[in-house]
Design a protein around this motif. Structure first.
Motif, PDB file in Angstrom:
ATOM      1  N   GLN A 556       0.938  -1.655  -0.181  1.00 19.72           N
ATOM      2  CA  GLN A 556       0.024  -0.255   0.077  1.00 19.72           C
ATOM      3  C   GLN A 556       1.245   1.022  -0.419  1.00 19.72           C
ATOM      4  O   GLN A 556       0.408   2.187  -0.967  1.00 19.72           O
ATOM      5  CB  GLN A 556      -0.807  -0.109   0.802  1.00 19.72           C
ATOM      6  CG  GLN A 556      -2.125   1.240   1.037  1.00 19.72           C
ATOM      7  CD  GLN A 556      -2.352   0.979   2.289  1.00 19.72           C
ATOM      8  OE1 GLN A 556      -2.353  -0.224   3.697  1.00 19.72           O
ATOM      9  NE2 GLN A 556      -3.976   2.311   3.013  1.00 19.72           N
ATOM     10  N   GLU A 560       1.244   4.384  -2.250  1.00 16.90           N
ATOM     11  CA  GLU A 560       1.148   5.808  -2.833  1.00 16.90           C
ATOM     12  C   GLU A 560       2.123   6.736  -3.055  1.00 16.90           C
ATOM     13  O   GLU A 560       2.010   7.941  -3.577  1.00 16.90           O
ATOM     14  CB  GLU A 560       1.015   5.623  -0.598  1.00 16.90           C
ATOM     15  CG  GLU A 560       0.156   7.128  -0.823  1.00 16.90           C
ATOM     16  CD  GLU A 560       0.489   7.563   0.810  1.00 16.90           C
ATOM     17  OE1 GLU A 560       0.045   8.628   1.385  1.00 16.90           O
ATOM     18  OE2 GLU A 560       0.577   6.264   1.248  1.00 16.90           O
ATOM     19  N   ARG A 563       1.952   6.494  -7.320  1.00 14.13           N
ATOM     20  CA  ARG A 563       1.025   7.816  -7.584  1.00 14.13           C
ATOM     21  C   ARG A 563       1.245   8.759  -7.110  1.00 14.13           C
ATOM     22  O   ARG A 563       0.883   9.922  -7.721  1.00 14.13           O
ATOM     23  CB  ARG A 563      -0.763   7.240  -6.111  1.00 14.13           C
ATOM     24  CG  ARG A 563      -1.397   8.065  -7.457  1.00 14.13           C
ATOM     25  CD  ARG A 563      -2.996   7.389  -5.907  1.00 14.13           C
ATOM     26  NE  ARG A 563      -2.554   8.005  -5.344  1.00 14.13           N
ATOM     27  CZ  ARG A 563      -2.745   7.153  -3.951  1.00 14.13           C
ATOM     28  NH1 ARG A 563      -2.200   5.725  -4.022  1.00 14.13           N
ATOM     29  NH2 ARG A 563      -2.645   7.128  -2.807  1.00 14.13           N
ATOM     30  N   ALA A 620       5.151  10.290   1.695  1.00  9.25           N
ATOM     31  CA  ALA A 620       5.044   8.574   2.194  1.00  9.25           C
ATOM     32  C   ALA A 620       5.983   8.000   1.727  1.00  9.25           C
ATOM     33  O   ALA A 620       6.451   6.746   2.388  1.00  9.25           O
ATOM     34  CB  ALA A 620       4.000   8.681   0.291  1.00  9.25           C
TER      35      ALA A 620
END
Length: 628
Positions: A556, A560, A563, A620
């Motif tokens: 995950q 992120e 992205r 992130a």
């Protein structure tokens, strides 16, 4: 900010800088451009304090940490990962203090260690090594065990590991392949400090920098935009200068005609004297003289077989282990092939087979009677007879040539009278590369096989090489990290991937976009955690943290990060296009004031959005590093 104020610097009797003045603001990313010998590397040495100006001032905040790429670090027995971590000197000092600390200081030092990113340092170093093409299994290999080009990659990784407010990179892409170059571009775009980089790769400068500092005649001009934007603005400025020169020459001719006609006439003598004084005071606009020092060509071979080479179900590899399987391709006269593939995929292996120095493990290689190969690879620079001069190399290759004929030929390749008699051992990397190419061209081969020919070559030589390859009637097979050369000289792309060679159906931009996505992926946590100091408190904490995290959570976080990276790339591309529009003088001549204001507002919005996206990416990425 970084400032040069009226700098004068000389080497022997030659003035390198006279009145050099410019300002670079904090956070700007600047490509330093200009011809050979204008002082680009000298400027970096001045900023490092290795050289000192005769007059003028170099100013920067005292708190700034300055890091630079050292090309010539001595081979070390340090493992690759530890060698890279050594670049973070402040962290190493804290580690040394921890090892010798009294119990009452341990807590304080652990806090300093954490503040310096110590718990994530091994993962960060591993990510840099991975991006520059090192496999996890090589992280514990000694620095000295790598070849020269790979040691320079380690030197670059060590530089990137060091926290810096000002980063000076001199030719960082020289020993990188395309994949590592793409990764470095992304890293530099995300670098939060001030960057100054010298490079001879247009595409790299366009993607990694947003300003260009042009050095010429001892002075500097800062342009907005990457290298392509600089070239356009520079061309416009030269065109304006030439128009001004021509207009001034017409004015001078008119004034001189008046003086000749009326100087002797008493009634007009005063006006004639006035024009004489005006001519004396006039600041002359120089004519534009733009001339490349290179004018060579690869001559047409006398005869060419059709096909030149055919490979039939060929396996290539070493010690009986295939690297590429089942190659079935033919090379025809006039073919223009660019070979793509990740580091270690087998590009150089394939080129060695075409050259004829690597026999196939199985299958058949059929060569035409008229299929001589001209092969260029970096090792040939050292295979030159180091005691012989360029002139002696040409005389050996063409014993029937007159001396002036050899001088003229070398002149086409940029070897002036002061260079043709120097021993090859004293030549620079770029000069040796030009000599090797000149010797290849003498043979008029039917097939040119070029493995990274642009390393060390300046932009003018790369332009000349592209033009020569375009005009060459034989076949070309090229491996290069310089995308501009590939785009100008190549018609077809072949891809080596997963042990197979196939025709790549898309263009180079599509391949680069695909590789950018791949090279920015963070490897599995285990691959980034080679052993360091067993038993130390920082390692135990990092290992406990990595072991406690589930794969689902890691995936995950990685998604992120990706992205946010895609968002940053999209915003960066749009911002670059808007800024190029703002920098273009035609915008202000052809666009309504309201539209210009809207464009400026859009630029400000994009810049804010990019900074916000970058902050989210940093958060992130830091979270991901903390978990790995």
């Amino acid at each position: 900010m970084l400032q040069a104020l009226d700098i004068t610097f000389r080497r022997a009797e030659r003035a390198i800088f006279e009145g050099l003045t410019f300002t670079v603001h904090a956070g700007q990313k600047v490509g330093v451009v200009g011809g050979n010998g204008v002082g680009k590397t000298t400027l970096f040495e001045l900023f490092q304090g290795r050289l000192h100006p005769e007059s003028g001032d170099l100013l920067r905040p005292r708190s700034w940490r300055v890091e630079h790429l050292q090309q010539d670090l001595a081979p070390s027995e340090r493992p690759a990962l530890e060698f890279v971590l050594d670049g973070h000197r402040a962290l190493r000092r804290v580690e040394a203090e921890l090892a010798a600390a009294d119990p009452e200081r341990v807590a304080e030092l652990h806090m300093r260690f954490d503040d310096l990113g110590g718990y994530q340092a091994a993962a960060q170093a591993g990510t840099i090594l991975h991006g520059l093409g090192f496999a996890p299994g090589e992280f514990n290999k000694p620095h000295a065990a790598f070849s020269g080009g790979w040691r320079i990659r380690l030197n670059l990784a060590r530089t990137l590991m060091a926290p810096a407010d000002l980063l000076l990179l001199d030719e960082p892409t020289n020993h990188l392949d395309l994949e590592a170059t793409l990764w470095l571009e992304g890293w530099l775009r995300r670098f939060p400090g001030t960057l100054m980089v010298i490079a001879h790769d247009r595409e790299f400068l366009d993607r990694a920098t947003a300003h260009s500092l042009h050095i010429e005649d001892g002075r500097a001009t800062l342009y907005r935009g990457g290298y392509s934007a600089f070239e356009r603005q520079r061309a416009d400025a030269l065109a304006r200068q030439q128009r001004q020169h021509e207009a001034q020459q017409r004015e001078i001719a008119h004034m001189e005609q008046f003086i000749r006609r009326f100087r002797a006439k008493e009634s007009k003598a005063k006006q004639a004297q006035s024009r004489i004084k005006a001519l004396e005071r006039m600041e002359r606009v120089a004519a534009v003289q733009v001339r490349s020092p290179y004018s060579f060509a690869f001559g047409a071979p006398d005869r060419m077989s059709h096909p030149l080479i055919s490979l039939r179900d060929v396996d290539l590899g070493y010690d009986g282990q295939p690297v590429i399987r089942g190659i079935s391709q033919s090379l025809l006269p006039g073919a223009r092939i660019g070979v793509l593939g990740a580091n270690g995929a087998g590009k150089s292996t394939f080129l060695k087979c075409l050259e004829g120095t690597l026999a196939p493990l199985s299958g058949e290689v059929v060569r035409g009677r008229h299929a001589e190969v001209g092969y260029f690879a970096q090792h040939q620079l050292e295979d030159l007879e180091q005691r012989h001069s360029p002139m002696q190399h040409i005389e050996r290759a063409e014993p029937g040539w007159r001396e002036q004929q050899a001088r003229n030929y070398l002149g086409q390749w940029g070897f002036g009278a002061d260079m043709i008699g120097r021993a090859a051992s004293s030549l620079s990397g770029g000069e040796k590369a030009r000599l090797v190419l000149a010797l290849i061209a003498l043979r008029r081969p039917a097939l040119l096989v070029l493995d990274e020919p642009t390393n060390h070559l300046d932009l003018e030589m790369r332009d000349a090489l592209a033009r020569a390859l375009q005009d060459y009637p034989g076949a070309v097979v090229l491996v290069a990290h310089d995308r501009t050369l590939l785009q100008r000289a190549i018609d077809e792309l072949w891809l080596i991937e997963d042990g197979c060679l196939s025709t790549y159906p898309e263009d180079l931009d599509a391949y680069a976009a695909r590789r950018r996505e791949q090279v920015t992926r963070v490897p599995e946590a285990g691959a980034m955690q080679p052993a360091r100091r067993h038993g130390s408190a920082p390692n135990r904490k990092a290992l406990r943290r990595a072991a406690a995290e589930s794969r689902a959570a890691l995936r995950q976080l990685k998604q992120e990060v990706k992205r946010h990276e895609r968002r940053m790339e999209a915003l960066s591309a749009e911002l670059k296009a808007v800024e190029a529009q703002i920098a273009d003088p035609e915008t202000y001549r052809q666009t309504a004031a309201a539209d210009i204001e809207a464009t400026l507002a859009r630029s400000a919005t994009l810049r804010r959005d990019f900074l916000a996206a970058e902050q989210r990416w940093l958060e992130a990425a830091e979270a991901l590093e903390a978990e790995t």
